[in-house]
Write a protein that holds these residues in place. Sequence first.
Motif, PDB file in Angstrom:
ATOM      1  N   VAL A  82       0.837  -1.200   0.000  1.00 16.83           N
ATOM      2  CA  VAL A  82       0.000   0.000   0.000  1.00 16.83           C
ATOM      3  C   VAL A  82       0.872   1.250   0.000  1.00 16.83           C
ATOM      4  N   MET A  83       1.916   1.243   0.835  1.00 17.70           N
ATOM      5  CA  MET A  83       2.813   2.393   0.920  1.00 17.70           C
ATOM      6  C   MET A  83       3.512   2.639  -0.413  1.00 17.70           C
ATOM      7  N   ILE A  84       3.963   1.562  -1.054  1.00 20.46           N
ATOM      8  CA  ILE A  84       4.645   1.674  -2.352  1.00 20.46           C
ATOM      9  C   ILE A  84       3.674   2.188  -3.416  1.00 20.46           C
ATOM     10  N   GLN A  85       2.461   1.653  -3.406  1.00 22.24           N
ATOM     11  CA  GLN A  85       1.467   2.059  -4.403  1.00 22.24           C
ATOM     12  C   GLN A  85       1.137   3.546  -4.283  1.00 22.24           C
ATOM     13  N   VAL A  86       0.883   3.984  -3.058  1.00 20.09           N
ATOM     14  CA  VAL A  86       0.530   5.388  -2.835  1.00 20.09           C
ATOM     15  C   VAL A  86       1.707   6.299  -3.166  1.00 20.09           C
ATOM     16  N   GLY A  87       2.918   5.907  -2.716  1.00 18.64           N
ATOM     17  CA  GLY A  87       4.107   6.717  -2.983  1.00 18.64           C
ATOM     18  C   GLY A  87       4.410   6.829  -4.461  1.00 18.64           C
ATOM     19  N   SER A  88       4.302   5.711  -5.163  1.00 26.43           N
ATOM     20  CA  SER A  88       4.575   5.712  -6.605  1.00 26.43           C
ATOM     21  C   SER A  88       3.576   6.584  -7.359  1.00 26.43           C
ATOM     22  N   PHE A  89       2.313   6.494  -6.966  1.00 28.50           N
ATOM     23  CA  PHE A  89       1.296   7.261  -7.681  1.00 28.50           C
ATOM     24  C   PHE A  89       1.467   8.763  -7.438  1.00 28.50           C
ATOM     25  N   LYS A  90       1.841   9.124  -6.221  1.00 30.07           N
ATOM     26  CA  LYS A  90       2.027  10.539  -5.904  1.00 30.07           C
ATOM     27  C   LYS A  90       3.282  11.109  -6.559  1.00 30.07           C
ATOM     28  N   LEU A  91       4.352  10.301  -6.617  1.00 24.99           N
ATOM     29  CA  LEU A  91       5.623  10.798  -7.157  1.00 24.99           C
ATOM     30  C   LEU A  91       5.708  10.686  -8.677  1.00 24.99           C
ATOM     31  N   ARG A  92       5.181   9.581  -9.232  1.00 23.14           N
ATOM     32  CA  ARG A  92       5.352   9.323 -10.657  1.00 23.14           C
ATOM     33  C   ARG A  92       4.037   9.316 -11.437  1.00 23.14           C
ATOM     34  N   GLY A  93       2.925   9.312 -10.700  1.00 21.77           N
ATOM     35  CA  GLY A  93       1.634   9.221 -11.375  1.00 21.77           C
ATOM     36  C   GLY A  93       1.360   7.846 -11.944  1.00 21.77           C
ATOM     37  N   LYS A  94       2.126   6.830 -11.477  1.00 19.10           N
ATOM     38  CA  LYS A  94       1.963   5.459 -11.973  1.00 19.10           C
ATOM     39  C   LYS A  94       1.796   4.498 -10.805  1.00 19.10           C
ATOM     40  N   ARG A  95       1.067   3.424 -11.055  1.00 19.30           N
ATOM     41  CA  ARG A  95       0.880   2.388 -10.046  1.00 19.30           C
ATOM     42  C   ARG A  95       1.869   1.247 -10.260  1.00 19.30           C
ATOM     43  N   VAL A  96       2.361   0.688  -9.186  1.00 17.90           N
ATOM     44  CA  VAL A  96       3.266  -0.467  -9.255  1.00 17.90           C
ATOM     45  C   VAL A  96       2.449  -1.750  -9.364  1.00 17.90           C
ATOM     46  N   PHE A  97       1.352  -1.818  -8.613  1.00 24.12           N
ATOM     47  CA  PHE A  97       0.500  -3.001  -8.600  1.00 24.12           C
ATOM     48  C   PHE A  97      -0.837  -2.681  -9.270  1.00 24.12           C
ATOM     49  N   ARG A  98      -1.490  -3.692  -9.741  1.00 20.48           N
ATOM     50  CA  ARG A  98      -2.805  -3.472 -10.351  1.00 20.48           C
ATOM     51  C   ARG A  98      -3.776  -2.919  -9.316  1.00 20.48           C
ATOM     52  N   MET A  99      -3.593  -3.364  -8.078  1.00 21.56           N
ATOM     53  CA  MET A  99      -4.402  -2.851  -6.981  1.00 21.56           C
ATOM     54  C   MET A  99      -3.694  -3.205  -5.684  1.00 21.56           C
ATOM     55  N   ALA A 100      -3.771  -2.341  -4.696  1.00 18.27           N
ATOM     56  CA  ALA A 100      -3.192  -2.609  -3.388  1.00 18.27           C
ATOM     57  C   ALA A 100      -4.323  -2.646  -2.361  1.00 18.27           C
ATOM     58  N   PRO A 101      -4.151  -3.440  -1.287  1.00 15.17           N
ATOM     59  CA  PRO A 101      -3.028  -4.294  -0.918  1.00 15.17           C
ATOM     60  C   PRO A 101      -2.764  -5.394  -1.952  1.00 15.17           C
ATOM     61  N   ILE A 102      -1.623  -6.028  -1.815  1.00 14.25           N
ATOM     62  CA  ILE A 102      -1.092  -6.883  -2.866  1.00 14.25           C
ATOM     63  C   ILE A 102      -1.945  -8.113  -3.144  1.00 14.25           C
TER      64      ILE A 102
END
Length: 360
Positions: free
Chosen positions: A304-324
Amino acid sequence: MLYHFLQLFQNDIPALRVFKYITFRTFTATFTALLLSMALGPWLIQRLREYKVGQNVRQDGPQTHLKKSGTPTMGGLLILIAVFLSTLLWADLTNEHIWITLLSTAGFGLIGFWDDYLKLIKKRSMGLNATYKMIGQIAVSSGVALYIYFNVDGTFMTTISIPFFKAINPDLGIFYIPFVVLVIVYISNAVNLTDGLDGLAIGPTIVAAFSFAGLSYVTGHVMLANYLNITHVPGTGELTIFCGAMLGAGLGFLWFNTFPAQVFMGDIGSLSLGGALGTVAILTKHEILLFVICGLFVLEALSVMIQVGSFKLRGKRVFRMAPIHHHFELKGWEEPKVIVRFWIVSIVLALLSLATLKIR
């Protein structure tokens, strides 16, 4: 209470002396909690249905979850009732470690209850305000931290043990207090985030309770602690009984929570169970090992932390949906497959954690 009552007759009835042993009382607490949760489960589920305490399902999640809408939740009440009654019956109630753990569990349970109440009864979609929820969690964990720092027998150490390294024991001093708060709050929220599939959170909780039952016993036993070269904390052996009660209550709840679930635990269950595990880890001086034993919970929270951080910093999601766990569902894994495979990961991490007792 029953433990103290039976003590009165141990001299007259030698057979009752078996109740002085922590191992025996742990077995009795485990089976008591299991029987209580199994017996009370149908009654509680029916009451929750009558009061229309049903789960609200996210529309943007896996579409297979939509059929779960309305399933009774707040089933964590069942776990807490079984844990508290079993512990009060079979534990030594003069032991302050027991009361610290019970009060911490109750504190997090109250926060979870209020959150569930606002969402499900008052129909406030977001439940308890996130800021207020965090303040409550910090307040409860700070109470635990301050009490053990200033009061527990005057012998509590502020050092922490690093798994696999017996000679590395950094002393945090006064900074141990915020460290305790961070550990308990993080694990409590991590369990909460994991509770998204039928049986997904309670399975690893059972594994963790079993692991900490063993760790509590050896930590409180001076000879075993010295043999294993771990920190001996007098009195923590009684926490074995509390962990046994968690194990039994968890198994009983899983009977009703397994796929397809008849009831969900809700925040009252997930927050309190996480708070309980964090508190036991602190009291037994296995703070870092907690993050290995509960590695699945840690992974869920990190996703969840990675997903939120990535979206805020890069505008992209790492996972299709979080939690994993939702990421794997959206990749095409069936829900039971996700659950069982995550349980396997939890068991492997627990075995690895227990191996550190000898590999030092």
